[in-house]
Design an enzyme around this catalytic site. Structure first.
Site, PDB file in Angstrom:
ATOM      1  N   ASP A  73      49.880  14.163  79.542  1.00  0.00           N
ATOM      2  CA  ASP A  73      51.030  14.689  78.811  1.00  0.00           C
ATOM      3  C   ASP A  73      50.613  15.782  77.838  1.00  0.00           C
ATOM      4  O   ASP A  73      51.395  16.663  77.501  1.00  0.00           O
ATOM      5  CB  ASP A  73      51.730  13.561  78.067  1.00  0.00           C
ATOM      6  CG  ASP A  73      52.264  12.503  79.022  1.00  0.00           C
ATOM      7  OD1 ASP A  73      52.911  12.885  80.014  1.00  0.00           O
ATOM      8  OD2 ASP A  73      52.018  11.316  78.796  1.00  0.00           O
ATOM      9  N   LYS A 114      48.277  10.323  77.250  1.00  0.00           N
ATOM     10  CA  LYS A 114      48.992   9.932  78.458  1.00  0.00           C
ATOM     11  C   LYS A 114      49.973   8.811  78.111  1.00  0.00           C
ATOM     12  O   LYS A 114      49.903   8.239  77.043  1.00  0.00           O
ATOM     13  CB  LYS A 114      48.015   9.461  79.542  1.00  0.00           C
ATOM     14  CG  LYS A 114      47.135  10.597  80.082  1.00  0.00           C
ATOM     15  CD  LYS A 114      46.084  10.110  81.071  1.00  0.00           C
ATOM     16  CE  LYS A 114      46.633   9.253  82.180  1.00  0.00           C
ATOM     17  NZ  LYS A 114      47.707   9.942  82.971  1.00  0.00           N
ATOM     18  N   GLY A 115      50.867   8.542  79.035  1.00  0.00           N
ATOM     19  CA  GLY A 115      51.803   7.451  78.827  1.00  0.00           C
ATOM     20  C   GLY A 115      53.252   7.858  78.836  1.00  0.00           C
ATOM     21  O   GLY A 115      54.128   7.042  78.552  1.00  0.00           O
ATOM     22  N   GLU A 120      46.766   3.022  84.112  1.00  0.00           N
ATOM     23  CA  GLU A 120      46.071   4.295  84.321  1.00  0.00           C
ATOM     24  C   GLU A 120      44.687   4.258  83.685  1.00  0.00           C
ATOM     25  O   GLU A 120      43.708   4.720  84.285  1.00  0.00           O
ATOM     26  CB  GLU A 120      46.884   5.448  83.730  1.00  0.00           C
ATOM     27  CG  GLU A 120      48.106   5.813  84.534  1.00  0.00           C
ATOM     28  CD  GLU A 120      48.994   6.834  83.840  1.00  0.00           C
ATOM     29  OE1 GLU A 120      49.717   7.551  84.544  1.00  0.00           O
ATOM     30  OE2 GLU A 120      48.982   6.907  82.595  1.00  0.00           O
TER      31      GLU A 120
END
Length: 228
Positions: free
Chosen positions: A90, A99-100, A108
């Site tokens: 992201d 991320k997420g 992940e």
């Protein structure tokens, strides 16, 4: 960058990333729109005879991989080792990632950490000099109040992620909730990562530090290779 140009950049990055996959590899399959490009490209290679086995990081990744004919397995079956993983981000600054966005960062991180090589695919909108995006934090439902208080004590502002097409919050594949936590500019992401990991009820956070081996940044005209 308009959406069509961005989509083309994602595809360029994915095309470079799948070059890291060779016959016989066990491959971690990331989540999100850019990783989906890579999975579909791998599916084309499988159709042409490439022999690989994939480990998906989410329900979405599993669906895409199944749709394009990639044989799937689990980390249990691979003895916890993968040859390569391809995933998105992201936001990235150097080799550090957030991320997420798809609420899949717990799995992940497990899959990406198991890979001998982690390849990240991104477009220019994900690049930053310093990480400053909200950090997703997956929490056990019973820890909603206590985890929120603890995150505020770390100078973060947690916001419970709400579902877009149903009433109530986003629920992860693991049955948990997600806080999107605004800490401003992350001048010391390693210290924050350690502090978040120690909070009771926190399953996983979206700071992926020192995991990426190479980042492929798709641009309007080509691909930039970044080695953290």
């Amino acid at each position: 960058m308009d959406e069509s140009t961005r989509k083309a950049a994602k595809r360029r990055a994915s095309e470079r990333a799948v070059e890291a996959v060779t016959d016989g590899d066990m491959v971690g399959l990331g989540s999100g729109s850019t990783a989906e490009h890579a999975i579909r490209l791998l599916g084309d290679k499988v159709e042409d005879g490439l022999d690989i086995v994939g480990v998906p990081t989410s329900f979405q990744a599993r669906e895409v991989a199944t749709d394009v004919g990639i044989e799937l397995t689990t980390l249990e079956e691979t003895a916890g080792r993968l040859d390569v993983a391809i995933d998105g981000a992201d936001q990235f600054a150097g080799g550090d990632l957030i991320k997420g966005g798809g609420a899949a960062h717990a799995r992940e991180k497990i899959v990406d950490s198991a890979a001998q090589e982690l390849v990240i695919v991104v477009d220019p909108t994900k690049r930053a000099d310093v990480l400053d995006a909200a950090v997703p934090v997956e929490i056990l439902p019973d820890a909603r109040r206590t985890a929120a208080d603890a995150i505020r004590a770390l100078d973060g502002e947690p916001t419970l992620r709400r579902a877009k097409h149903k009433s109530g919050p986003v629920v992860t594949d693991n049955g948990n909730l997600v806080f999107d936590c605004d800490f401003g500019e992350l001048t010391d992401p390693a210290t924050l990562a350690s502090a978040l990991s120690e909070l009771p009820g926190v399953v996983e956070h979206g700071l992926f530090l020192d995991l990426a081996d190479v980042v492929y940044l798709g641009t309007e005209t080509g691909v930039e290779r970044i080695e953290p």
